[in-house]
Design a protein around this motif. Structure first.
Motif, mmCIF file in Angstrom:
data_model
loop_
_atom_site.group_PDB
_atom_site.id
_atom_site.type_symbol
_atom_site.label_atom_id
_atom_site.label_comp_id
_atom_site.label_asym_id
_atom_site.label_seq_id
_atom_site.Cartn_x
_atom_site.Cartn_y
_atom_site.Cartn_z
ATOM 1 N N GLU A 101 81.624 38.069 47.855
ATOM 2 C CA GLU A 101 81.368 39.059 48.913
ATOM 3 C C GLU A 101 81.518 40.478 48.366
ATOM 4 O O GLU A 101 80.671 41.339 48.561
ATOM 5 C CB GLU A 101 82.376 38.876 50.083
ATOM 6 C CG GLU A 101 82.311 37.527 50.752
ATOM 7 C CD GLU A 101 80.947 37.277 51.391
ATOM 8 O OE1 GLU A 101 80.419 38.195 52.053
ATOM 9 O OE2 GLU A 101 80.396 36.164 51.185
ATOM 10 N N GLU A 102 82.663 40.685 47.691
ATOM 11 C CA GLU A 102 82.959 42.024 47.147
ATOM 12 C C GLU A 102 81.859 42.483 46.189
ATOM 13 O O GLU A 102 81.431 43.628 46.213
ATOM 14 C CB GLU A 102 84.289 42.017 46.373
ATOM 15 C CG GLU A 102 85.519 41.980 47.269
ATOM 16 C CD GLU A 102 86.792 41.906 46.440
ATOM 17 O OE1 GLU A 102 86.959 42.724 45.518
ATOM 18 O OE2 GLU A 102 87.607 40.986 46.711
ATOM 19 N N TYR A 103 81.408 41.551 45.336
ATOM 20 C CA TYR A 103 80.353 41.883 44.372
ATOM 21 C C TYR A 103 79.105 42.321 45.115
ATOM 22 O O TYR A 103 78.493 43.352 44.812
ATOM 23 C CB TYR A 103 80.052 40.690 43.472
ATOM 24 C CG TYR A 103 78.952 40.977 42.454
ATOM 25 C CD1 TYR A 103 79.235 41.561 41.221
ATOM 26 C CD2 TYR A 103 77.613 40.670 42.748
ATOM 27 C CE1 TYR A 103 78.238 41.842 40.305
ATOM 28 C CE2 TYR A 103 76.600 40.954 41.839
ATOM 29 C CZ TYR A 103 76.918 41.531 40.603
ATOM 30 O OH TYR A 103 75.922 41.808 39.692
ATOM 31 N N ALA A 107 78.919 43.507 47.923
ATOM 32 C CA ALA A 107 79.136 44.774 48.633
ATOM 33 C C ALA A 107 79.121 45.968 47.669
ATOM 34 O O ALA A 107 79.356 47.101 48.068
ATOM 35 C CB ALA A 107 80.476 44.721 49.370
ATOM 36 N N GLY A 108 78.901 45.690 46.389
ATOM 37 C CA GLY A 108 78.733 46.809 45.448
ATOM 38 C C GLY A 108 79.735 46.871 44.312
ATOM 39 O O GLY A 108 79.678 47.781 43.478
ATOM 40 N N LYS A 109 80.695 45.926 44.274
ATOM 41 C CA LYS A 109 81.681 46.002 43.193
ATOM 42 C C LYS A 109 81.141 45.313 41.932
ATOM 43 O O LYS A 109 81.510 44.177 41.591
ATOM 44 C CB LYS A 109 82.991 45.337 43.668
ATOM 45 C CG LYS A 109 84.216 45.890 42.957
ATOM 46 C CD LYS A 109 85.492 45.435 43.636
ATOM 47 C CE LYS A 109 86.704 45.704 42.761
ATOM 48 N NZ LYS A 109 87.898 45.038 43.286
ATOM 49 N N ASP A 110 80.227 46.039 41.205
ATOM 50 C CA ASP A 110 79.518 45.481 40.044
ATOM 51 C C ASP A 110 80.442 44.972 38.945
ATOM 52 O O ASP A 110 80.111 44.039 38.220
ATOM 53 C CB ASP A 110 78.594 46.546 39.420
ATOM 54 C CG ASP A 110 77.467 46.892 40.378
ATOM 55 O OD1 ASP A 110 77.345 46.190 41.402
ATOM 56 O OD2 ASP A 110 76.726 47.862 40.100
ATOM 57 N N LYS A 111 81.597 45.650 38.856
ATOM 58 C CA LYS A 111 82.534 45.324 37.778
ATOM 59 C C LYS A 111 82.919 43.840 37.741
ATOM 60 O O LYS A 111 83.301 43.313 36.714
ATOM 61 C CB LYS A 111 83.829 46.140 37.952
ATOM 62 C CG LYS A 111 83.788 47.506 37.278
ATOM 63 C CD LYS A 111 85.196 48.082 37.137
ATOM 64 C CE LYS A 111 85.950 48.014 38.438
ATOM 65 N NZ LYS A 111 87.059 48.931 38.604
ATOM 66 N N LEU A 112 82.811 43.201 38.907
ATOM 67 C CA LEU A 112 83.250 41.809 39.015
ATOM 68 C C LEU A 112 82.399 40.839 38.202
ATOM 69 O O LEU A 112 82.802 39.700 37.976
ATOM 70 C CB LEU A 112 83.264 41.372 40.482
ATOM 71 C CG LEU A 112 84.513 41.835 41.243
ATOM 72 C CD1 LEU A 112 84.346 41.593 42.728
ATOM 73 C CD2 LEU A 112 85.754 41.120 40.738
ATOM 74 N N LEU A 113 81.232 41.302 37.736
ATOM 75 C CA LEU A 113 80.386 40.418 36.937
ATOM 76 C C LEU A 113 81.160 39.885 35.726
ATOM 77 O O LEU A 113 81.097 38.701 35.401
ATOM 78 C CB LEU A 113 79.117 41.148 36.469
ATOM 79 C CG LEU A 113 78.107 40.231 35.758
ATOM 80 C CD1 LEU A 113 77.500 39.219 36.710
ATOM 81 C CD2 LEU A 113 77.007 41.043 35.082
ATOM 82 N N GLY A 114 81.911 40.787 35.110
ATOM 83 C CA GLY A 114 82.719 40.407 33.949
ATOM 84 C C GLY A 114 83.694 39.292 34.293
ATOM 85 O O GLY A 114 83.905 38.359 33.502
ATOM 86 N N PHE A 115 84.284 39.391 35.466
ATOM 87 C CA PHE A 115 85.223 38.363 35.920
ATOM 88 C C PHE A 115 84.540 37.002 36.001
ATOM 89 O O PHE A 115 85.032 35.998 35.503
ATOM 90 C CB PHE A 115 85.814 38.771 37.277
ATOM 91 C CG PHE A 115 86.488 37.630 38.002
ATOM 92 C CD1 PHE A 115 87.774 37.221 37.665
ATOM 93 C CD2 PHE A 115 85.820 36.956 39.035
ATOM 94 C CE1 PHE A 115 88.389 36.178 38.317
ATOM 95 C CE2 PHE A 115 86.424 35.897 39.699
ATOM 96 C CZ PHE A 115 87.714 35.507 39.340
ATOM 97 N N PHE A 116 83.336 36.984 36.621
ATOM 98 C CA PHE A 116 82.609 35.716 36.753
ATOM 99 C C PHE A 116 82.225 35.137 35.393
ATOM 100 O O PHE A 116 82.379 33.930 35.162
ATOM 101 C CB PHE A 116 81.345 35.904 37.610
ATOM 102 C CG PHE A 116 81.651 36.235 39.049
ATOM 103 C CD1 PHE A 116 82.418 35.359 39.832
ATOM 104 C CD2 PHE A 116 81.178 37.402 39.650
ATOM 105 C CE1 PHE A 116 82.699 35.655 41.165
ATOM 106 C CE2 PHE A 116 81.451 37.699 40.971
ATOM 107 C CZ PHE A 116 82.220 36.823 41.740
ATOM 108 N N VAL A 117 81.762 36.029 34.502
ATOM 109 C CA VAL A 117 81.388 35.556 33.159
ATOM 110 C C VAL A 117 82.611 34.923 32.488
ATOM 111 O O VAL A 117 82.548 33.816 31.954
ATOM 112 C CB VAL A 117 80.832 36.708 32.280
ATOM 113 C CG1 VAL A 117 80.596 36.230 30.849
ATOM 114 C CG2 VAL A 117 79.535 37.247 32.869
ATOM 115 N N GLY A 118 83.730 35.622 32.590
ATOM 116 C CA GLY A 118 84.966 35.129 31.981
ATOM 117 C C GLY A 118 85.350 33.762 32.513
ATOM 118 O O GLY A 118 85.681 32.848 31.743
#
Ligand code: ADP
Ligand code: MG
Ligand code: ZN
Length: 474
Positions: free
Chosen positions: A435-437, A439-450
């Motif tokens: 949801e957060e992603y 909503a614009g929190k692009d930084k979370l992509l790294g979290f998902f990749v990890g």
């Protein structure tokens, strides 16, 4: 405050089959006093005959360092007494050496170079060896008469680092030329180190001390550290004139200090005079022309690598510093690895793992195998990190790259179906973050990749994961 001034005299043993003035073998490690004859024993009436091969190698060296090769040079007698010198004189060149006014360039980490002048290089014969053991002193004359080339630098060297770089470059050049095996342990590449200090900005040369007969880069480093400190302290304590005198000093390894061996002998004390049993050396045009035929040298090779492979200057300098490494590198490329990865995997990964007496020469992983490993990274079969595990394994086990990848289960997963299973699972378990992603929190992509990488135990192809995640998350 102070500036260091260093000039080096390097003796290299030329790798001719026979000695410089007789036909005795030059082989190392033979039974004492077996490679000897009336000439190299200095028996009365025996006459020296100059070895043409030694002259050719000196000419090669001269051209390799952009020097003047003199058409005429002269051998002299350098008179002194020592038990390892049976004639009572050494045959050497003095006023007219065969090679004069050359230069060599040292390489710095930032890719720049510095020129160091080579005053001269002259031919001479080596002395024998004194061996002291069990209360006796013995003399082995096998080495007496071995051809040496003494290479004298200008006092252009300004630091210990520059001195070591100069020696390594010189070492590399004579190996490329194949005029010496330059084996330091066996004494075929040894060095007298001349060093003085002066206040920075001062142009004049101050009193120099000569540290004799060094045959290891590490000892040269240690000897210079000690000697420079000794001279600086003498200056600061106001006892420079008294403590720093022109003399020959010896490096004492156990204490890491230098100590006085003898005062400086002046060249006139040697009573040099032209060797009456040898004619002057006259080089004909044919010999001079042939002497110019030398292989590609480190600097040329370096320039070619920079152009051809687009690699960094210093990387190119490191790789071309030894012919063995340069050949290794070229083989990796001809086997199909990219130049960029070859540089890293050779200079960082492989060299970093060559410890405990292993060298490139004895490396358990050869160029072909290292190249095969890189190719598996480049075609995305394994990740770079897995590549390091494969190399660790190959250092210990003589196996093929592909079977090691298989055995260690390191194959990267690029198959979309398999990756999507992992991705779906991760996204399902992290609904809030999805949801957060969105909503614009692009930084979370790294979290998902990890998370996906972790779930795949490092085997997922990260580029592929990235791409699939982006598609899923929009
Ligand atoms: P010699 O013939 O007495 O050995 P040279 O003048 O040929 O003396 O010099 C021998 C070496 O000492 C050369 O490498 C030279 O560059 C170096 N050298 C000469 N003067 C100095 C100095 N003041 N400080 C450091 N090195 C020096
Ligand atoms: Mg000298
Ligand atoms: Zn002999």
């Amino acid at each position: 405050m102070f500036e260091v001034v260093i000039g080096l005299e390097v003796h290299i043993q030329l790798n001719t089959k026979t000695k410089i003035f007789c036909s005795c073998a030059t082989s190392f490690g033979e039974k004492a006093n077996t490679n000897v004859c009336p000439v190299c024993l200095g028996l009365p009436g025996a006459l020296p005959v100059l070895n043409k091969e030694a002259v050719k190698k000196a000419i090669n060296f001269g051209y390799a360092v952009n020097a003047t090769v003199h058409k005429k040079s002269v051998f002299n007698r350098k008179n002194y007494f020592y038990p390892d010198l049976p004639k009572g004189y050494q045959i050497s060149q003095f006023e007219i050496p065969i090679v004069e006014n050359g230069e060599l360039f040292i390489d710095f980490e930032d890719g720049s170079q510095k020129r160091i002048g080579i005053t001269r290089a002259h031919l001479e014969e080596d002395a024998g060896k004194n061996i002291h053991e069990e209360g006796y002193s013995k003399v082995d004359l096998n080495r007496a008469g071995t051809p040496l080339l003494e290479i004298v630098s200008e006092p252009d060297i300004r630091s210990i680092d520059e001195a070591i770089k100069y020696l390594k470059k010189l070492h590399s050049i004579v190996r490329y030329l194949d005029i010496s095996d330059a084996n330091m342990q066996e004494g075929s590449f040894r060095c007298d180190v001349n060093v003085s200090i002066r206040p920075k900005g001062d142009e004049k040369l101050y009193t120099r001390v000569e540290i004799k007969n060094m045959n290891s880069f590490k000892f040269i480093q240690k000897a210079l550290e000690y000697e420079i400190q000794r001279q600086i302290e003498a200056w600061e304590d106001g006892v420079y004139e008294k403590e720093v005198v022109q003399e020959t000093r010896l490096f004492d390894l156990p204490s890491g200090t230098t100590r006085s061996m003898r005062g400086k002998e002046d060249s006139d004390e040697y009573r040099y005079f032209p060797e009456p049993d040898l004619l002057p050396v006259i080089l004909d045009d044919k010999m001079l022309e042939e002497g110019k035929e030398i292989p590609e040298l480190p600097d040329e090779k370096k320039e070619r690598y920079i152009k051809e492979y687009k690699i960094k200057e210093y990387d190119a300098a490191v790789i071309t510093s030894s012919l063995l490494m340069a050949n290794f590198f070229e083989e990796m490329i001809s086997e199909g690895a990219s130049a960029k990865n070859s540089v890293i995997w050779l200079t960082v990964e492989l060299l970093g793992r060559l410890k405990n007496g292993l060298s490139l020469e004895t490396s358990p992983v050869d160029a072909k195998k290292l190249s095969a490993l890189i190719k598996r990274i480049e075609d995305n079969t394994i990740s770079g990190k897995a590549g390091k595990d494969v190399l660790d394994y190959l250092m210990e086990n003589d196996e093929e790259v592909d079977s090691v990848i298989e055995k260690l289960g390191l194959k990267q997963v690029s198959d979309e179906g398999a990756l999507l299973v992992i991705i779906d699972e991760i996204l399902k378990n992290n609904q809030d973050k999805v949801e957060e992603y969105r909503a614009g929190k692009d930084k979370l992509l790294g979290f998902f990749v990890g998370q996906c990488m972790k779930a795949s135990r490092g085997k997922a192809n990260p580029a592929k994961i990235n791409q699939l995640l982006k598609e899923k998350l929009t």
